[in-house]
Every structure is written in structure tokens, then in C-alpha cells.
Design a protein around this motif. Structure first.
Motif, mmCIF file in Angstrom:
data_model
loop_
_atom_site.group_PDB
_atom_site.id
_atom_site.type_symbol
_atom_site.label_atom_id
_atom_site.label_comp_id
_atom_site.label_asym_id
_atom_site.label_seq_id
_atom_site.Cartn_x
_atom_site.Cartn_y
_atom_site.Cartn_z
ATOM 1 N N SER A 1 14.984 -11.052 29.738
ATOM 2 C CA SER A 1 15.278 -10.416 31.032
ATOM 3 C C SER A 1 15.796 -8.987 30.889
ATOM 4 O O SER A 1 15.980 -8.297 31.888
ATOM 5 C CB SER A 1 16.320 -11.242 31.794
ATOM 6 N N ALA A 2 16.028 -8.517 29.653
ATOM 7 C CA ALA A 2 16.646 -7.206 29.439
ATOM 8 C C ALA A 2 15.683 -6.050 29.666
ATOM 9 O O ALA A 2 16.120 -4.901 29.792
ATOM 10 C CB ALA A 2 17.213 -7.123 28.028
ATOM 11 N N ARG A 3 14.392 -6.323 29.667
ATOM 12 C CA ARG A 3 13.349 -5.300 29.841
ATOM 13 C C ARG A 3 13.413 -4.240 28.742
ATOM 14 O O ARG A 3 13.132 -3.063 28.968
ATOM 15 C CB ARG A 3 13.432 -4.642 31.219
ATOM 16 N N VAL A 4 13.810 -4.673 27.545
ATOM 17 C CA VAL A 4 13.796 -3.831 26.353
ATOM 18 C C VAL A 4 12.620 -4.274 25.494
ATOM 19 O O VAL A 4 12.466 -5.449 25.200
ATOM 20 C CB VAL A 4 15.110 -3.967 25.557
ATOM 21 N N GLU A 5 11.783 -3.319 25.096
ATOM 22 C CA GLU A 5 10.606 -3.644 24.297
ATOM 23 C C GLU A 5 10.841 -3.473 22.806
ATOM 24 O O GLU A 5 10.259 -4.196 21.987
ATOM 25 C CB GLU A 5 9.430 -2.775 24.738
ATOM 26 N N ALA A 6 11.682 -2.515 22.417
ATOM 27 C CA ALA A 6 11.949 -2.262 21.004
ATOM 28 C C ALA A 6 13.250 -1.482 20.882
ATOM 29 O O ALA A 6 13.704 -0.837 21.830
ATOM 30 C CB ALA A 6 10.801 -1.486 20.354
ATOM 31 N N ARG A 7 13.848 -1.553 19.692
ATOM 32 C CA ARG A 7 15.087 -0.825 19.439
ATOM 33 C C ARG A 7 15.137 -0.357 17.990
ATOM 34 O O ARG A 7 14.501 -0.944 17.111
ATOM 35 C CB ARG A 7 16.303 -1.718 19.727
ATOM 36 N N HIS A 8 15.913 0.691 17.756
ATOM 37 C CA HIS A 8 16.203 1.179 16.413
ATOM 38 C C HIS A 8 17.551 0.615 15.984
ATOM 39 O O HIS A 8 18.498 0.580 16.778
ATOM 40 C CB HIS A 8 16.267 2.700 16.386
ATOM 41 N N LEU A 9 17.659 0.237 14.714
ATOM 42 C CA LEU A 9 18.886 -0.333 14.174
ATOM 43 C C LEU A 9 19.351 0.470 12.965
ATOM 44 O O LEU A 9 18.538 0.974 12.184
ATOM 45 C CB LEU A 9 18.673 -1.792 13.762
ATOM 46 N N ALA A 10 20.663 0.566 12.803
ATOM 47 C CA ALA A 10 21.223 1.337 11.698
ATOM 48 C C ALA A 10 20.928 0.698 10.350
ATOM 49 O O ALA A 10 20.796 1.387 9.333
ATOM 50 C CB ALA A 10 22.733 1.475 11.884
#
Length: 353
Positions: A44-53
Motif C-alpha cells: 500500500s506504500a506506492r513505493v516501487e524501489a529504494r536505495h539502501l546504504a
């Protein structure tokens, strides 16, 4: 008046689709946890991708606060240096021409502060004025822009940098199965941004195509301090996120936006570019509805959320950069940067092209 010369955004190299992050976090949950709930929250967050440290397999149980914070300092300095270098290059300026550097983060601790550690590496002058900010949370990108404007109003010949470095993934508490932790784990990504601006007495003021900062406003909402922030202990940073936030946005933040615009003879419909912090899809929906805005008003914020997640204070810089990269709005266009954070507080910045 203040002129924005350049805005930059940089990210760590580890980029993952939301589905991979969801699967990893599900494996980290304590035995007996409701993995189905985690999957629903992430979907439900509507996030498709993210960068991680860090590489994805480096997260999970086992990292204490000291270890994690040391990783924060190392990665934040690398990202901050890159963001600053990119913003300076975009304006054709060298680091020794910067008179003020303001740095903000809410995802790690460093003393000396990040901009002090970065100064020699980046080539900033030994007499550069420094203002480190901590605790403003997601609102700090807009608040920092307003504070830079305040400085440049009093020192119109100066050049100033706002540096935002947020490594939200390093605050992950894998044993925390609260709804606040699940929502944070679904939304937040890592990244950094830099905004370079000059006062009206600076030689580059009249030659740049960036927006001018007209005014800013900060607002604390009494009795709401328990709704958003960190619970900080030996474990590190644990998310505090009240369910009342959407109602607060509807009742008070929308009214604050309308009052701020009215003070400049404007209405929400007059705003051509909304640089709105993407706290989450529901908050964007609520704010758009309360301000009677079309779906397109927060389109850039929604795209930023989908592409990189919620970057805390760096999000509004990413969104402003996206607006600029798409082709600056026509001369005379009105922009409104807005963000909200612990306090509970809202920060508003009026822009004109």
C-alpha cells in the motif's frame, strides 16, 4: 530575495525493487510475526524501489547502535560530498566561494557534525559559517531552505548551501513489529541532496534560472509532540508515528497553507508547482483533498515516492530538482515547498520563477 542556483540529489549504489526489500524484511521478523500484515503495508506504500546504504543482506538482527551509527557517518560523508560537488558544478562555483553551509539529518549522530567533517574534504573555507541541524526530521529540507533564505536576506552578498543527508534504512529495528515500524520500513529510502543559493547582492543572482525564495513560515501545533519522532535508546532510533496524523493534516496543515498563501494574496489554485514532502500516499491524498487540488498537483511528489521512497528531509530537494530538470516553470510561476515533521510541525516556503 534569495536565488536558488542549483539542486542536487545523490543515492547509495544499492537499489532494490520494493518486492525484494519486503521479502528481506519479512525474513528478519521475529518468529510468530504477522508477515501478511507486513506485505499488505508494503504493497500500500506506492513505493516501487529504494536505495539502501548497505547491501540488503547486511540488515537485520546483530548490528548494535554504535556499529550502525559508525556506518551512518561513513556513508553520509560520502553521499554529502557527492551532493555538494554536484550542486557546485551545476552552478559553476567552487567550494571556497561558499560562505554558509547548513547541514541536516535525523538518521544518525556525528560530533564533529557532518559539515565540519566534510569541510576539508570538500574544499570549504576554514572560516565558512556552519549550522548543523538535528531533530527537524522530514520538515528540515523546507525549514533549512527557509533558514538559508533568512541568512541571505541579512547577508545578500553571500552564497549558502543546504546539505541534507538521510540514511533512513540504518534506523531499522528488525525486532519492532509495531505498525509505526512496519510503515517506516515500507516507505523510507536513503539519499542526500544539496541546495545552493545566493543573496540578491551576489554576482550570480541575476544570471541564474532557478526560483527565488519569497518567504517562509514555520508552525508548531501544540499538544501534538507525541505523534511523530524517534524513541531513542540503546537500540538506536525507533519510529514514533501516530495514527492521528492524517486528521491533523486535514484540520490544521491545510488551513496553515491557505493562511500562508493568503498573506501573499494567493490561493492554493494559484500555485503552479507543489514541492510537497511525500510523507506517504495517504497524507498526500488527505492534503490534496483538504486543499481542493487536482490529482496532478502532487504528481511530482508521488513520482519521487515511487522512485526512491520517502527520503526524509532530502525529499523536497529531490522534488525541486525534478521540477527544474523537467524545464523550469515559466517566469512568474508560483511554487510552494511544504514539509512536516516532529513537533508536530509544518514548514512552508514560497517560491517564484
Amino acid at each position: 530575495m534569495t536565488r536558488v542556483l542549483a539542486v542536487s540529489s545523490v543515492f547509495p549504489p544499492h537499489r532494490h525493487p520494493q518486492s525484494e526489500i519486503t521479502a528481506a524484511l519479512a525474513r528478519f521478523l521475529p518468529p510468530g510475526s504477522d508477515t501478511a500484515l507486513l506485505h499488505r503495508v508494503h504493497a500500500s506504500a506506492r513505493v516501487e524501489a529504494r536505495h539502501l546504504a548497505l547491501p540488503l543482506d547486511r540488515y537485520g538482527p546483530g548490528n548494535d547502535f554504535g556499529t550502525t551509527n559508525a556506518l551512518f557517518v561513513e556513508a553520509a560523508l560520502d553521499l554529502g560530498a557527492r551532493a555538494l560537488e554536484l550542486a557546485l558544478a551545476g552552478a559553476g562555483m567552487t567550494a571556497d566561494a561558499v560562505d554558509l553551509v547548513m547541514s541536516t539529518t535525523v538518521t544518525g549522530l556525528a560530533t564533529p557534525s557532518l559539515e565540519a567533517r566534510l569541510a576539508g574534504r570538500a574544499g570549504l573555507r576554514p572560516d565558512v559559517k556552519r549550522v548543523p541541524l538535528f531533530g527537524l526530521g522530514c520538515a528540515a529540507g523546507a525549514a533549512g531552505t527557509g533558514h538559508v533564505h533568512d541568512h541571505l536576506t541579512g547577508h545578500p552578498e553571500h552564497a549558502a548551501v543546504l546539505l541534507s543527508t538521510e540514511l533512513c534504512s540504518l534506523t531499522l529495528q528488525s525486532a519492532d513489529t509495531s505498525m509505526a515500524a512496519l510503515v517506516a520500513g515500507a516507505l523510507f529510502g536513503d539519499g542526500a541532496g544539496a541546495l545552493l543559493a545566493v543573496g540578491r547582492g551576489h554576482p550570480l543572482y541575476a544570471t541564474a534560472a532557478g526560483p527565488t525564495v519569497v518567504a517562509s513560515r514555520s508552525r508548531l501545533y501544540p499538544g501534538t509532540g507525541h505523534l511523530l519522532g524517534w524513541d531513542i535508546g540503546h537500540w538506536g532510533f525507533r519510529m514514533v508515528l501516530g495514527r492521528e496524523l492524517p486528521d491533523l493534516m486535514r484540520l490544521h496543515v491545510a488551513e496553515e497553507v491557505e493562511a500562508f498563501l493568503a498573506a501573499h494574496d494567493l490561493k492554493p489554485a494559484d500555485v503552479d508547482a507543489w514541492i510537497c514532502h511525500p510523507g506517504g500516499p495517504r497524507l498526500l491524498d488527505v492534503l490534496a483533498d483538504a486543499l481542493a487540488l487536482p490529482d496532478s498537483a502532487f504528481a511530482v511528489s508521488r513520482r519521487s515516492l515511487a522512485a526512491v521512497g520517502n527520503l526524509s528531509s532530502a525529499s523536497v530537494l529531490h522534488i525541486l530538482g525534478s521540477v527544474q530538470e523537467a524545464g523550469p516553470p515559466p517566469p512568474g510561476s508560483v511554487g510552494l515547498m511544504l514539509a512536516f515533521g516532529p513537533g508536530f510541525a509544518s514548514e512552508l516556503v514560497l517560491l517564484r520563477w
